[in-house]
Design a protein around this motif. Structure first.
Motif, mmCIF file in Angstrom:
data_model
loop_
_atom_site.group_PDB
_atom_site.id
_atom_site.type_symbol
_atom_site.label_atom_id
_atom_site.label_comp_id
_atom_site.label_asym_id
_atom_site.label_seq_id
_atom_site.Cartn_x
_atom_site.Cartn_y
_atom_site.Cartn_z
ATOM 1 N N THR A 9 0.825 -1.220 0.000
ATOM 2 C CA THR A 9 0.000 0.000 0.000
ATOM 3 C C THR A 9 0.854 1.262 0.000
ATOM 4 O O THR A 9 0.368 2.343 0.338
ATOM 5 N N ASN A 11 4.164 3.781 -1.797
ATOM 6 C CA ASN A 11 4.272 4.726 -2.924
ATOM 7 C C ASN A 11 4.130 4.043 -4.277
ATOM 8 O O ASN A 11 3.421 4.523 -5.162
ATOM 9 N N MET A 12 4.836 2.933 -4.468
ATOM 10 C CA MET A 12 4.779 2.272 -5.780
ATOM 11 C C MET A 12 3.413 1.621 -6.006
ATOM 12 O O MET A 12 2.911 1.611 -7.134
ATOM 13 N N ARG A 32 -0.972 -5.429 4.588
ATOM 14 C CA ARG A 32 -0.990 -6.082 5.905
ATOM 15 C C ARG A 32 -1.786 -5.235 6.894
ATOM 16 O O ARG A 32 -2.253 -5.738 7.917
ATOM 17 N N LYS A 36 -5.085 0.701 5.527
ATOM 18 C CA LYS A 36 -4.285 1.349 4.474
ATOM 19 C C LYS A 36 -4.721 0.847 3.104
ATOM 20 O O LYS A 36 -4.779 1.597 2.136
ATOM 21 N N LEU A 66 6.393 -4.386 -2.250
ATOM 22 C CA LEU A 66 6.876 -4.347 -0.863
ATOM 23 C C LEU A 66 8.363 -4.039 -0.834
ATOM 24 O O LEU A 66 9.073 -4.275 -1.818
ATOM 25 N N SER A 91 11.006 -5.045 -6.791
ATOM 26 C CA SER A 91 11.846 -4.580 -5.685
ATOM 27 C C SER A 91 13.294 -4.292 -6.075
ATOM 28 O O SER A 91 13.829 -4.855 -7.023
ATOM 29 N N ASN A 92 13.902 -3.418 -5.307
ATOM 30 C CA ASN A 92 15.330 -3.122 -5.426
ATOM 31 C C ASN A 92 16.021 -3.464 -4.110
ATOM 32 O O ASN A 92 15.846 -2.750 -3.118
ATOM 33 N N ILE A 130 12.690 2.147 -12.497
ATOM 34 C CA ILE A 130 12.003 3.428 -12.732
ATOM 35 C C ILE A 130 11.639 4.082 -11.405
ATOM 36 O O ILE A 130 10.910 3.500 -10.588
ATOM 37 N N ARG A 132 9.723 6.399 -8.824
ATOM 38 C CA ARG A 132 8.268 6.523 -8.693
ATOM 39 C C ARG A 132 7.682 7.706 -9.474
ATOM 40 O O ARG A 132 6.692 7.575 -10.185
HETATM 41 N N1 LIG Z 1 9.852 4.356 -4.766
HETATM 42 C C1 LIG Z 1 10.497 4.170 -5.907
HETATM 43 O O1 LIG Z 1 10.875 5.149 -6.604
HETATM 44 C C2 LIG Z 1 10.755 2.776 -6.381
HETATM 45 C C3 LIG Z 1 11.175 2.604 -7.712
HETATM 46 C C4 LIG Z 1 11.385 1.313 -8.196
HETATM 47 C C5 LIG Z 1 11.197 0.223 -7.361
HETATM 48 N N2 LIG Z 1 10.834 0.425 -6.067
HETATM 49 C C6 LIG Z 1 10.660 -0.749 -5.201
HETATM 50 O O2 LIG Z 1 9.262 -0.875 -4.936
HETATM 51 C C7 LIG Z 1 9.084 -1.486 -3.663
HETATM 52 C C8 LIG Z 1 8.095 -0.634 -2.869
HETATM 53 O O3 LIG Z 1 8.655 0.661 -2.729
HETATM 54 P P1 LIG Z 1 7.779 1.872 -2.202
HETATM 55 O O4 LIG Z 1 8.492 3.099 -2.607
HETATM 56 O O5 LIG Z 1 6.352 1.702 -2.576
HETATM 57 O O6 LIG Z 1 7.934 1.655 -0.624
HETATM 58 P P2 LIG Z 1 7.003 2.187 0.555
HETATM 59 O O7 LIG Z 1 6.245 3.384 0.122
HETATM 60 O O8 LIG Z 1 7.880 2.279 1.752
HETATM 61 O O9 LIG Z 1 5.930 1.006 0.764
HETATM 62 C C9 LIG Z 1 6.382 -0.225 1.224
HETATM 63 C C10 LIG Z 1 5.206 -1.173 1.400
HETATM 64 O O10 LIG Z 1 5.732 -2.415 1.826
HETATM 65 C C11 LIG Z 1 5.021 -2.848 3.007
HETATM 66 N N3 LIG Z 1 5.954 -3.684 3.751
HETATM 67 C C12 LIG Z 1 7.238 -3.386 4.081
HETATM 68 N N4 LIG Z 1 7.816 -4.429 4.718
HETATM 69 C C13 LIG Z 1 6.857 -5.401 4.771
HETATM 70 C C14 LIG Z 1 6.819 -6.708 5.309
HETATM 71 N N5 LIG Z 1 7.891 -7.243 5.912
HETATM 72 N N6 LIG Z 1 5.676 -7.407 5.202
HETATM 73 C C15 LIG Z 1 4.592 -6.889 4.615
HETATM 74 N N7 LIG Z 1 4.549 -5.638 4.085
HETATM 75 C C16 LIG Z 1 5.680 -4.923 4.171
HETATM 76 C C17 LIG Z 1 4.598 -1.581 3.679
HETATM 77 O O11 LIG Z 1 3.526 -1.854 4.521
HETATM 78 P P3 LIG Z 1 3.206 -0.936 5.828
HETATM 79 O O12 LIG Z 1 2.706 0.380 5.298
HETATM 80 O O13 LIG Z 1 2.197 -1.716 6.550
HETATM 81 O O14 LIG Z 1 4.515 -0.769 6.569
HETATM 82 C C18 LIG Z 1 4.183 -0.754 2.444
HETATM 83 O O15 LIG Z 1 2.907 -1.141 2.005
HETATM 84 C C19 LIG Z 1 10.474 -1.577 -3.004
HETATM 85 O O16 LIG Z 1 10.938 -2.888 -3.097
HETATM 86 C C20 LIG Z 1 11.328 -0.633 -3.839
HETATM 87 O O17 LIG Z 1 12.668 -1.056 -3.907
HETATM 88 C C21 LIG Z 1 10.595 1.662 -5.564
#
Ligand SMILES: NC(=O)c1ccc[n+]([C@@H]2O[C@H](COP(=O)([O-])OP(=O)(O)OC[C@H]3O[C@@H](n4cnc5c(N)ncnc54)[C@H](OP(=O)(O)O)[C@@H]3O)[C@@H](O)[C@H]2O)c1
Length: 207
Positions: A9, A11-12, A32, A36, A66, A91-92, A130, A132
């Motif tokens: 839930t 940013n991505m 989870r 959210k 995640l 994921s990264n 990419i 976000r």
């Molecule tokens: N942001 C970017 O620019 C970008 C670009 C490319 C790839 N990515 C990849 O995309 C993925 C998500 O990034 P994001 O920017 O969306 O991160 P984010 O905004 O921090 O969101 C992370 C999500 O993962 C959940 N989460 C974290 N640890 C968990 C666990 N152990 N079990 C279950 N849920 C868990 C969080 O849930 P809660 O809210 O409940 O904590 C939240 O829904 C990452 O792997 C990142 O490397 C990100």
């Protein structure tokens, strides 16, 4: 049109979900934290629903959005609920200094996910190179990797519905190098480019 489920839930999840809805797909959000997930589904609007964490996703394509260290445990927790699904790993796995991978071996989160997923599921790596905001506002190329041609074709069709160009880099073992490309993008952000408002793309000479 594709039926998509998004596990996560953050940013991505929000960005891919919004583009997916704009592209005419349905989106089920699973978090989870159920509140959210409900908030995100509401924000995404018509075409978005909330699913229950850990149960069989409604979508044929399941995007795991995640933080990298949650990906394999959560897929293992879902277990047979993911049977037959196309699972997309975005994921990264950065190391603590963001200049290398968190895993030392020549593997990837996508390959480890595939080991934890049901045998009938197919795993595709996509979107990880990419940033976000570029995914939200730009038209970046989307590199994908996976072993199952049919699964890749369905992910490609989904990516095209977002008005983006999918580019196949090969089998799932190439996910290791896509994760490396994620490290390269952060290096460029910190050095040569100096911001997060860009994406890697390919340049072709005219035929
Ligand atoms: N942001 C970017 O620019 C970008 C670009 C490319 C790839 N990515 C990849 O995309 C993925 C998500 O990034 P994001 O920017 O969306 O991160 P984010 O905004 O921090 O969101 C992370 C999500 O993962 C959940 N989460 C974290 N640890 C968990 C666990 N152990 N079990 C279950 N849920 C868990 C969080 O849930 P809660 O809210 O409940 O904590 C939240 O829904 C990452 O792997 C990142 O490397 C990100």
């Amino acid at each position: 049109m594709s039926n998509i489920s998004i596990i996560g839930t953050g940013n991505m999840a929000r960005t891919i979900g919004a583009r997916a809805i704009a592209g005419g797909n349905t989106v089920e959000v699973m978090g989870r934290d159920q509140s959210k997930a409900a908030d995100l589904a509401k924000a995404l609007g018509e075409g978005a629903t909330t699913g229950e964490w850990g149960t069989a996703p409604a979508g044929d394509i399941v995007i795991v959005a995640l933080l990298y260290d949650g990906v394999v445990p959560v897929v293992a927790q879902y277990g047979d609920a993911l049977a037959g699904k196309v699972i997309v790993d975005i994921s990264n796995p950065f190391n603590p200094t963001f200049d290398g991978l968190a895993h030392r071996e020549e593997t990837s989160i996508a390959q480890e996910l595939a080991k934890a997923a049901p045998a009938s599921a197919s795993v595709v790596k996509a979107f990880n190179t990419i940033f976000r905001r570029v995914l939200e506002e730009g038209r970046p190329d989307v590199f994908i990797a996976g072993d199952n041609a049919q699964a890749k074709a369905s992910v490609e069709a989904f990516i095209e519905s977002l008005e983006l160009r999918p580019l196949d880099v090969g089998g799932l073992k190439m996910a290791h190098w896509l994760e490396g490309a994620g490290v390269v993008t952060v290096g460029l952000a910190n050095h040569g480019v100096g911001n997060l408002d860009f994406a890697l793309s390919i340049t072709e000479l005219p035929v």
